[in-house]
Each structure stands twice: as C-alpha cells, then as structure tokens.
Design an enzyme around this catalytic site. Sequence first.
Site, mmCIF file in Angstrom:
data_model
loop_
_atom_site.group_PDB
_atom_site.id
_atom_site.type_symbol
_atom_site.label_atom_id
_atom_site.label_comp_id
_atom_site.label_asym_id
_atom_site.label_seq_id
_atom_site.Cartn_x
_atom_site.Cartn_y
_atom_site.Cartn_z
ATOM 1 N N ASP A 1 0.821 -1.219 0.000
ATOM 2 C CA ASP A 1 0.000 0.000 0.000
ATOM 3 C C ASP A 1 0.849 1.261 0.000
ATOM 4 O OD1 ASP A 1 0.766 -0.598 2.580
ATOM 5 O OD2 ASP A 1 -1.177 -0.215 3.492
HETATM 6 C C1 LIG Z 1 6.442 -7.475 15.865
HETATM 7 C C2 LIG Z 1 7.527 -6.553 15.652
HETATM 8 C C3 LIG Z 1 8.697 -7.066 14.935
HETATM 9 C C4 LIG Z 1 7.413 -5.283 16.094
HETATM 10 C C5 LIG Z 1 8.009 -4.089 15.478
HETATM 11 C C6 LIG Z 1 6.983 -3.172 14.957
HETATM 12 C C7 LIG Z 1 6.647 -3.398 13.493
HETATM 13 C C8 LIG Z 1 6.351 -4.845 13.198
HETATM 14 C C9 LIG Z 1 5.435 -2.540 13.098
HETATM 15 C C10 LIG Z 1 5.583 -1.069 13.514
HETATM 16 C C11 LIG Z 1 4.929 -0.221 12.399
HETATM 17 C C12 LIG Z 1 4.170 -1.213 11.554
HETATM 18 C C13 LIG Z 1 2.868 -1.412 12.273
HETATM 19 C C14 LIG Z 1 3.765 -0.877 10.154
HETATM 20 C C15 LIG Z 1 3.540 -1.869 9.197
HETATM 21 C C16 LIG Z 1 3.959 -3.261 9.501
HETATM 22 C C17 LIG Z 1 4.378 -3.575 10.941
HETATM 23 C C18 LIG Z 1 5.111 -2.424 11.597
HETATM 24 C C19 LIG Z 1 6.376 -2.128 10.824
HETATM 25 C C20 LIG Z 1 2.954 -1.530 7.828
HETATM 26 C C21 LIG Z 1 4.118 -1.222 6.922
HETATM 27 C C22 LIG Z 1 2.158 -2.710 7.244
HETATM 28 C C23 LIG Z 1 1.244 -2.328 6.090
HETATM 29 C C24 LIG Z 1 0.302 -1.235 6.498
HETATM 30 O O1 LIG Z 1 -0.707 -0.960 5.585
HETATM 31 C C25 LIG Z 1 1.043 0.037 6.873
HETATM 32 C C26 LIG Z 1 1.738 0.657 5.686
HETATM 33 C C27 LIG Z 1 0.028 1.073 7.377
HETATM 34 C C28 LIG Z 1 1.996 -0.344 8.037
HETATM 35 C C29 LIG Z 1 2.835 0.803 8.543
HETATM 36 C C30 LIG Z 1 3.429 0.525 9.877
#
Ligand SMILES: CC(C)=CCC[C@@H](C)[C@H]1CC[C@@]2(C)C3=C(CC[C@]12C)[C@@]1(C)CC[C@H](O)C(C)(C)[C@@H]1CC3
Length: 721
Positions: free
Chosen positions: A450
């Site tokens: 996205d």
């Molecule tokens: C479980 C672990 C490894 C924790 C670390 C935190 C990450 C996994 C999270 C933090 C921000 C996070 C929620 C995010 C995403 C995936 C997981 C993240 C990176 C994504 C990129 C997935 C796809 C989504 O549509 C969107 C783009 C909104 C998010 C953005 C933030």
Amino acid sequence: MWTALDIPDTAQETFTDYKRWRLLVNDGGRHTWHYLRTDEEVENWPQNEVDRFWLGLKTTMPDLPPAKDPLDAARNGYKFYKELQSHDGHWAGEYGGPMFLLPAFVIGSYVIGMPFKEEERLEMVRYIMNHAHPEDGGWGIHVEGHSTVFGTGLNYTAMRILGVDKDHPVCVKARAYLHKLGGTTSIPAWGKFYLSLLNCYDWAGNNPVPAEIWLLPDWVPFHPSKWWIHVRNVYIPMSYLYGLRFKMEENDLILSLREELYTEDYYSIDWPAQRNNINKVDEYAPHTRLFDMISGVLYMYEGCVLPPLRRAALARTCRLIVMEDENTAYQTLAPVSKVFNMVARFAAEGRDCESFKMHKQKRADFIWLGAEGMMVCGTNGSQLWDTGFISQALVETGLAYEPENRESMVKALDPSQMRNDPIHYHEAYRHTTKGAWGFSTAEQGYTVSDCVGEGLRASMYLQFNLEFTPNLISKERMCDAVNVLLTLQNPNGGFASYELVRAPQWLEYLNPAEVLGNIMREYCYPECTTSVIAALAIFRKHFPDYRAADIERTIRGAVRYLHAAQTPEGGWIGSWGICFTYAAQFALESLSLVGETYATSTVARRGCEFLLSHQRADGGWGESYKSCEQSAWVEHENSQVVQTCWAVLALMYAQYPYADAIKRGVQLVMQRQKPDGTWEQEALEGVFNKNCAISIPAYKFSFPIKALGMAGKRYPDEAVV
Ligand SMILES: CC(C)=CCC[C@@H](C)[C@H]1CC[C@@]2(C)C3=C(CC[C@]12C)[C@@]1(C)CC[C@H](O)C(C)(C)[C@@H]1CC3
C-alpha cells in the site's frame, strides 16, 4: 548501570532543557534529535516550528480567523501543518505507542556497551515514567494497554539500566506490582529473550530457537523464508544469539536485577519449567499444543546438537544478518530486528568494526523526542506514508492550487522511490524493490504494497493534476511502480503487506510470541488491497496503454477479494489502523474508483449502512483499539476526530446520498479544531498484529484536512458550523 541519574519523583516537567533540542533532517529523510550543549550552538542552530511542535512547546503560529465553512477549516488546518514540512519536502513525525521498543533498545545497547548521551537517558526515563499506569505503577504492551509482565518487567529493567535508583518511588511501585504478578519468571518469550541477553534470565528458560531451520531446503512448506518478513527478520538474529547463548558479563546491576525482578531466589529457579510459563495477563495468542510439543522435541535436541551442523547453521544465519544490514544501510526492517541485529553483529565482530559504528549511527533514526520524553518509534519514520496522504488531501480538496500552498506541493513531489532491487536480492529472499515505495525512506528499502500504491498515487496527483509542478518522475518510473504492484497479487486477488503470502495458514499454530497475533505469515489485507486498486485505477486513466490487460485483471481480482472480505455486518476488519472505520475508508474509496457506489453496488451500500449504524449521537465515530483485538466493533468512550474523518470520507466516496450524517460528522471535526488550526492528539490511531496499538499523529492533520476539504467542495453552499 550507566552512571546514576538524579531523577525527580514526577515527570511532568522536562528533565532537560527543551529549548536546546533540535530535529535534524538529512540524507533522504533521515531524522535524528540533537541536544545543543553550548549557547553558541543554540545561536547558530535556532529552534524552528517543527522542533517546537513535536516537543510540545508553544509554537509561534497565530490563532486564525474562525473557519466560515468546512473548506475554510481545512485551509486553517493546512496553514499550520504546512509549517511542519521539512526542508526536503517530507513531514517528519512521531510514531510511538508500543511500550517494548524503548526497553529493547536500552537493553540491547547496554549489553553491547553502546552508550546513550545523558540527556537522552534522562528523557527516556521521563517517557517511561510518564506512561506508568497511575493505579498500579506498571506498563502495558502499548501506552493505552493494561499493565502486563512484559511491559512492566522490561520498562522496569530499562529504568534501572538508564540510571534510576531502585529506591526511586516509581521503581518501588512498579516492582511491587511486578511482584504481585509473580515476577518476571512468567514474562512472555521475547521478554525472556531480552533478559537472557542481559544475563538476568537463564537461557534454559527459553524455548529453543534453532538456527538449523535455515539449513532446510527452500521448498519445505514451513521454511523460514516463507514467514512474515518481520518475524523472519526477528528470528534470524535470535536464532544466532540463541545458538551462542550470548549474554553479557555479570556486574553489580545484573546481580541486583536478579533480586529485584523475581519473587523467588534467582539461583534456585527451575528454568526449564519456565519455558511455557506465560502470565495470563500477557497472553494474547497462547501456545498451541503443537507448538509446545515441537518445542519439547527441540529442547531435547539442544542437549545433543551436532557441533558441525550448529556451526554451519550459525554461519548461515550470520550471513543473512549481514545481508539484511547491507540491504538497508543498517536501518534494518524495524526496531525489534534492529536491536537483535546490532547485538548479533557485536557478538560476531566486537566493537571495533564498521558494523558497530553503522548500527550506532542508524540507531538514532528510531529515537524520537516528544512532549512526554524520548521514545523508540515503530519504524525509522513514516516519511512516505504521511507525505503521500497529505499531498493527496491537498489535491483532492483543491487546496493545492491555492498560491500559498504551491511551494509545499512542489517540495512534496518525488518522495523516496526505490530505483533498484536490493543489493542482496534472491539470496536474502527479498521481494523486488525496483520502482517501489516503502513506509519510510528509500534507504530502509522495503517494498510495502500500500505504500507503493499511495506513493504512486501521490506522485500522479502532484505531477499530473497540478500544472505548476515539474515533471520529475518519468513515465518509466511510474511503470516500474506498477510492475511492482502487479507482482504482489495473491491467487485470491488480495494484497498482503510486504510480500506475497508464502506460507500455509497452519503456520500460525506455531506462533511463539504470545503477545501478538497473526504474525507468522503474510495475510491479505483489505487496506493494502484497496490502496493498490485505487492506484491502478488512477494510473490507467493516465496511461491507458501500459499493461492494460494485466491491470484490468488485477483490479478485477482485487475487487473480488474485497467483496469477499466484507463481514456479514457490512464492515471490513482493519489490521493497521483502528479498525472498521479505517478499513471502510479505504474500501469504499477504492470501490468508488471502479464505479461501485451506494447507488450501484450492494457491497458499497452495506458498507455505508454499517458505518451509519455506528454513528454516535454527537455526530462522530469512536472505536476502541479493542476492536482490533477482538475483530468486532468495540465502542471507545469518546468519539474520535480521525475515525470520524475516515467514516465521513468513506460515505462521501460511496456517494451516500443523504447529507445529514456526513454533515454531523463534519461538524464534530470542526468543533474540535483549535484556534491555531490543529486538533488535539486523541486515542492511538494505528495497530499491528492485533494486539499492539501505535500512534500516527500525522493522521490528525491529513484526514481532517481531507475530509473537511472534500465536504466543503461537495456542499459548497452551506456553512456547516
Ligand atoms: C512485531 C515486531 C517485529 C514489532 C516491530 C513493529 C513493526 C512490526 C510494526 C511497527 C509499524 C508497523 C505497524 C507498520 C507496518 C507493519 C508492521 C510495523 C512495521 C505496515 C508497513 C504494514 C502495512 C500497512 O498498511 C502500513 C503501511 C500502514 C503499516 C505501517 C506501519
């Protein structure tokens, strides 16, 4: 313990001089906070509006004349938000909320002797103190969550490492609560792991993480290269460190923590019995029997590992770690893997080497200073994501055309598209990145479906809809982005986050991290799918000849997925924002772009009716983060501005014909606008893996501006105040 800090009993007042902090934005959107120690430095580098806003200091922005109508309110919102744009065109911002990331950084850094500056330590302590729950003194998995052993054990440990005395009232209260919960023997798996690195939990108390799994042939259905990328990147360095049973040397603090964290004598704990001892207050995804059985077998295997096999496995995981560091210029995918990679590289190479230097340099990118202290963010920023949304909002509302906003739109164009595939591509099991956008910067270098959708769409809007912007992004680059999108569709038509779904559903039964759900493999997400539909639908209007049949087929499949993903009540379950309102906004917008609206489609109509059934008496919408935990609508105690905007946008996109509901929502958003054009930070807006909420404070600008501006355009003759 790093040198002792003298910490006041309460943390409302800053522990450092906030007038001396500056946000540096450089090198393609990197942002790092710096404390200026001398007056000369302060004079040479004046504090600006961006610094002041994020630090919670009074900005110099004036109160604006009250908005006459919704478009005017949107204009006021952007008048302020424009001042927060960085010189390079992106919007920097905070991305905090999870309460295990800062402790992970502190513990990992301490273990490898990578220091923080004293000012940083002080503000980190302040952040932790400010988020202790007033009633019990503990911490949860995120700032709004109930206290858990995971949150309390890790944050307590972090405070102590940072230099807080164990007799400080905040420590005393937190420790009492931790002991009430039975101490950290029952901390969830990732907590056991951090504490083991710190030499405060015995490695025998961890379930095995054998690196040998990386020696299996790639075709094995549960091969780790098929796991969700975050879990894969966390478990690669974990398995390396587990294989080494790496732990720091004992010192006075560690000996003391062994007393403070436990209710029983540390040296007589039956460690193997703790592997599956997980406190009930923590458990979101309990172990399955299958997982416990496999762990039992692997535990026996640990007693008789073949040294050459282990050596080969460790060499392989070490290579994977190095490749990940090099692919991302040491940003790594996210903060959890960042810490483990940092520790793993230290374990392999020591301190006096390039990797230590680089990890230290890029560690700073995750650290953010907010009004409540210093935190660690979920990523190295949300640069592309936030810039994409506000750019689109400005174009869709028409505010982009207004002379005072043009310069900011020109600056926003061309945000961080990746031009090539990763350096280590197939060998590191990566998906293509040539032409992609990611969530933060090009340097971080991860395709997200996205983000490609929103990046491409923002670029098209800025470049084609506005006649005053230069043609910076060639057709070829836009086509590259489309090529990436077309590689990401799954057989059911849906789009996942970073990659194709590679592993079978049953893999989720092996989820070892009790505090998070849906982590083991990719899933298709309505939000990701709809971003892609929208971007492709707009792209083909501009370039009708480019891969027309492929695009048509992809959109049709994606719409089919979206129809199927609608719940019987008419909503969509959001996974990255809270929750149904978030997903509805994306779903109804993308459906409208393929001609499905309230009048023409039962799916869109049911979507609208679902939303309307949740509108509150005050005209707003408000869902709790618990909606995500339960996949069922849970009302928040208050209506929320951002969620109201999502719902209002969804209804407008679907061309919901009865204006009253929309206007009541708009009214609420206008009433909550402050005289300087901003909105108060309300509940956390984002979420991941079902159980951890995260804040995306930029949403309180981009979505109100978009919703109000669009409502203003749609109902031009009416002042809705
Ligand atoms: C479980 C672990 C490894 C924790 C670390 C935190 C990450 C996994 C999270 C933090 C921000 C996070 C929620 C995010 C995403 C995936 C997981 C993240 C990176 C994504 C990129 C997935 C796809 C989504 O549509 C969107 C783009 C909104 C998010 C953005 C933030």
